[in-house]
Design an enzyme around this catalytic site. Structure first.
Site, PDB file in Angstrom:
ATOM      1  N   ARG A 175      80.180 -80.556   5.509  1.00 49.58           N
ATOM      2  CA  ARG A 175      80.102 -81.076   7.208  1.00 49.58           C
ATOM      3  C   ARG A 175      79.149 -82.361   6.751  1.00 49.58           C
ATOM      4  O   ARG A 175      79.155 -83.001   7.929  1.00 49.58           O
ATOM      5  CB  ARG A 175      81.034 -80.202   8.054  1.00 49.58           C
ATOM      6  CG  ARG A 175      81.616 -79.587   7.896  1.00 49.58           C
ATOM      7  CD  ARG A 175      81.940 -78.696   8.934  1.00 49.58           C
ATOM      8  NE  ARG A 175      82.414 -79.567  10.290  1.00 49.58           N
ATOM      9  CZ  ARG A 175      82.181 -79.786  10.796  1.00 49.58           C
ATOM     10  NH1 ARG A 175      80.510 -79.283  11.529  1.00 49.58           N
ATOM     11  NH2 ARG A 175      81.843 -80.624  12.860  1.00 49.58           N
ATOM     12  N   ARG A 179      72.633 -89.879   3.273  1.00 48.69           N
ATOM     13  CA  ARG A 179      72.753 -90.989   3.021  1.00 48.69           C
ATOM     14  C   ARG A 179      71.890 -91.534   2.908  1.00 48.69           C
ATOM     15  O   ARG A 179      70.467 -91.750   2.943  1.00 48.69           O
ATOM     16  CB  ARG A 179      73.362 -92.331   4.642  1.00 48.69           C
ATOM     17  CG  ARG A 179      74.004 -91.000   5.058  1.00 48.69           C
ATOM     18  CD  ARG A 179      74.764 -92.180   6.671  1.00 48.69           C
ATOM     19  NE  ARG A 179      75.980 -91.609   7.041  1.00 48.69           N
ATOM     20  CZ  ARG A 179      76.020 -90.805   8.763  1.00 48.69           C
ATOM     21  NH1 ARG A 179      74.868 -91.148   8.890  1.00 48.69           N
ATOM     22  NH2 ARG A 179      77.150 -90.281   9.093  1.00 48.69           N
ATOM     23  N   ARG A 251      80.110 -66.486  16.769  1.00 48.40           N
ATOM     24  CA  ARG A 251      79.535 -67.264  16.950  1.00 48.40           C
ATOM     25  C   ARG A 251      79.463 -67.705  18.552  1.00 48.40           C
ATOM     26  O   ARG A 251      80.288 -68.296  19.013  1.00 48.40           O
ATOM     27  CB  ARG A 251      78.409 -67.894  16.276  1.00 48.40           C
ATOM     28  CG  ARG A 251      78.047 -67.195  15.241  1.00 48.40           C
ATOM     29  CD  ARG A 251      76.586 -66.336  14.814  1.00 48.40           C
ATOM     30  NE  ARG A 251      75.427 -66.986  15.185  1.00 48.40           N
ATOM     31  CZ  ARG A 251      74.316 -65.970  15.298  1.00 48.40           C
ATOM     32  NH1 ARG A 251      74.792 -64.603  15.022  1.00 48.40           N
ATOM     33  NH2 ARG A 251      73.897 -66.324  15.362  1.00 48.40           N
ATOM     34  N   ARG A 281      68.480 -76.282  19.107  1.00 50.79           N
ATOM     35  CA  ARG A 281      68.369 -77.960  20.044  1.00 50.79           C
ATOM     36  C   ARG A 281      67.961 -77.563  21.376  1.00 50.79           C
ATOM     37  O   ARG A 281      68.467 -76.288  21.738  1.00 50.79           O
ATOM     38  CB  ARG A 281      69.731 -78.276  19.302  1.00 50.79           C
ATOM     39  CG  ARG A 281      70.792 -77.780  20.261  1.00 50.79           C
ATOM     40  CD  ARG A 281      71.792 -78.373  19.627  1.00 50.79           C
ATOM     41  NE  ARG A 281      73.196 -78.384  19.887  1.00 50.79           N
ATOM     42  CZ  ARG A 281      74.601 -78.574  19.680  1.00 50.79           C
ATOM     43  NH1 ARG A 281      74.195 -79.756  19.121  1.00 50.79           N
ATOM     44  NH2 ARG A 281      75.287 -78.763  20.424  1.00 50.79           N
ATOM     45  N   GLU A 302      69.151 -74.143  23.505  1.00 54.32           N
ATOM     46  CA  GLU A 302      70.643 -73.955  22.713  1.00 54.32           C
ATOM     47  C   GLU A 302      69.857 -72.553  21.936  1.00 54.32           C
ATOM     48  O   GLU A 302      69.426 -72.673  20.599  1.00 54.32           O
ATOM     49  CB  GLU A 302      71.056 -74.892  21.994  1.00 54.32           C
ATOM     50  CG  GLU A 302      72.985 -74.587  22.091  1.00 54.32           C
ATOM     51  CD  GLU A 302      73.128 -74.953  21.853  1.00 54.32           C
ATOM     52  OE1 GLU A 302      74.197 -75.685  20.257  1.00 54.32           O
ATOM     53  OE2 GLU A 302      73.488 -76.094  22.886  1.00 54.32           O
ATOM     54  N   TYR A 350      87.488 -73.499  13.446  1.00 53.77           N
ATOM     55  CA  TYR A 350      86.597 -74.338  13.717  1.00 53.77           C
ATOM     56  C   TYR A 350      87.290 -75.764  13.726  1.00 53.77           C
ATOM     57  O   TYR A 350      87.952 -76.147  12.848  1.00 53.77           O
ATOM     58  CB  TYR A 350      85.052 -74.547  12.984  1.00 53.77           C
ATOM     59  CG  TYR A 350      84.435 -76.008  13.488  1.00 53.77           C
ATOM     60  CD1 TYR A 350      84.169 -75.499  14.975  1.00 53.77           C
ATOM     61  CD2 TYR A 350      84.573 -76.915  13.240  1.00 53.77           C
ATOM     62  CE1 TYR A 350      82.703 -75.970  15.461  1.00 53.77           C
ATOM     63  CE2 TYR A 350      84.550 -78.136  14.224  1.00 53.77           C
ATOM     64  CZ  TYR A 350      82.944 -77.293  14.747  1.00 53.77           C
ATOM     65  OH  TYR A 350      82.082 -78.262  15.309  1.00 53.77           O
ATOM     66  N   ASP A 352      87.696 -79.653  15.059  1.00 54.46           N
ATOM     67  CA  ASP A 352      87.361 -81.236  16.365  1.00 54.46           C
ATOM     68  C   ASP A 352      88.054 -81.174  17.054  1.00 54.46           C
ATOM     69  O   ASP A 352      88.974 -81.007  17.610  1.00 54.46           O
ATOM     70  CB  ASP A 352      86.687 -81.550  15.984  1.00 54.46           C
ATOM     71  CG  ASP A 352      85.390 -81.899  14.121  1.00 54.46           C
ATOM     72  OD1 ASP A 352      84.227 -81.504  15.334  1.00 54.46           O
ATOM     73  OD2 ASP A 352      85.006 -82.749  13.818  1.00 54.46           O
TER      74      ASP A 352
END
Length: 385
Positions: A175, A179, A251, A281, A302, A350, A352
């Site tokens: 995912r 680049r 989780r 994070r 977090e 999972y 989006d």
């Protein structure tokens, strides 16, 4: 109202709200129940009373999609402002851009590569003996090599998932691209944005229909299905069966909230890749609404850990043990009648936000089609396995 005209939707998140709205618009009486005291599920947002900042209460949610119908759909219930998710990460005392891009590579290695040079350099770092990566670690070593893997993925992944990257499937890393240009947008979808007044306001608008009744702080049990023509269940799949075979693994996240006067970190999301830092994070929520101006700031540290019985499930683990248990629950679900399991928890996948909405629209339309033709509604529109 005849029983066949009544629909029960369990969960007032995106899945439940969209299905409820689609069916209410077709003349059904829809009752939506949710155990929490608010709608919108984990994408719930609210204004902080002291700073005025729009806070993503259960962690940040950025809307991104290539699905034009879904984009038009959400904009029909809330104005979406342009927003690009530009994530930074701290590794070894330096700040870098994620996903790994040409700037990250040049900064990390102290080079000044052009794209083709960087591509060749990273390929030389890669472990080309790995021809078919099976694990997260193998995927990383094959495509970015040992140094980039150790700096950006190994420690963060151990914290996020609570296990060695060698125990995780390769698909998790797929995912996140690499680049060979300076594009630092985390997502590459054509449509990206944030709802101007927050996700909860959007879901409130979706549920605002005279044939929808919402009951919050209401826990579901199967006896509540009596009198309804169909149940759309977006709660935990194992919870529907009272965890009779055991609990599926998730989780969960803990948030350490703190405030700051001014700008704390200069970006919305700062990852911490080093294993020595206990949190994954820090999110600074006023940066999720860049069209607003606030002197004060609300931030979250977090922490990821195993989900207990009283915790909010976030990420399905879906390792070998969980998949075996999932097969048992899926088989039980298939034997149910007049119940369809939907959403992230109901299908143990999972998803989006745009995919959640797409599947909810497709589920409602299939139900209308099956009602019109006398067909049977399946337990899952998309099988969990």
């Amino acid at each position: 109202m005849r029983a066949k005209d009544r629909i029960l939707v369990v969960g007032a998140g995106l899945s439940g709200a969209v299905i409820a709205r689609e069916l209410a618009q077709e003349g059904f009486q829809v009752e939506v129940i949710d155990a929490r005291d608010h709608v919108a599920g984990n994408c719930h947002t609210q204004r902080d009373p002291d700073t005025g900042v729009m806070v993503h209460v259960y962690g940040p949610h950025i809307f991104h999609t290539d699905d034009m119908e879904v984009w038009d759909y959400v904009n029909g219930f809330q104005t979406f402002r342009p927003y690009k998710n530009r994530v930074k990460t701290v590794s070894g005392g330096q700040v870098y851009s994620l996903p790994i891009n040409l700037h990250t590579i040049n900064q990390f290695f102290g080079t000044c590569f052009r794209p083709d040079e960087a591509r060749a350099f990273v390929e030389a770092q890669a472990d080309t003996s790995i021809t078919e990566p099976r694990t997260f670690e193998e995927q990383a070593l094959r495509f970015v090599g040992r140094d980039l893997y150790a700096a950006f993925f190994e420690g963060y992944t151990r914290k996020q998932w609570g296990c060695p990257p060698a125990d995780l499937p390769a698909a998790i890393l797929k995912r996140l691209p690499v680049r060979f240009n300076y594009e630092d947008d985390y997502f590459s979808h054509a449509h990206q944005g944030m709802p101007e007044d927050g996700y909860t306001a959007m879901v409130d608008n979706i549920l605002d229909h005279p044939d929808i009744t919402v009951k919050l702080k209401t826990r579901f049990d199967r006896t509540q299905s009596d009198g309804f023509a169909h149940v759309f269940y977006s709660g935990p799949l194992d919870g529907y069966f009272d965890y009779g075979h055991g609990r599926l693994g998730y989780r969960t996240l803990d948030f350490e909230r703190f405030t700051h006067q001014g700008d704390y970190q200069g970006c919305a999301v700062m990852n911490y890749a080093d294993l020595a830092v206990p949190y994954t994070r820090i999110t600074e929520h006023k940066h999720f609404s860049p069209w607003e101006a606030h002197e004060g700031s609300v931030c979250y540290r977090e922490f990821s850990r195993a989900c207990g019985p009283d915790d909010i499930p976030y990420y399905p683990i879906r390792l070998v043990e969980e998949k075996a248990l999932l097969a048992d629950y899926a088989a039980l679900a298939e034997r149910e009648t007049d119940v369809t399991f939907v959403g992230r928890l109901g299908t143990y996948r999972y998803l989006d936000m745009d995919v959640t909405i797409r599947e909810a629209l497709d589920t409602a339309r299939l139900y209308l089609e099956r009602r019109a033709t006398g067909g049977v509604m399946p337990a899952f529109l998309h099988a969990p396995l």
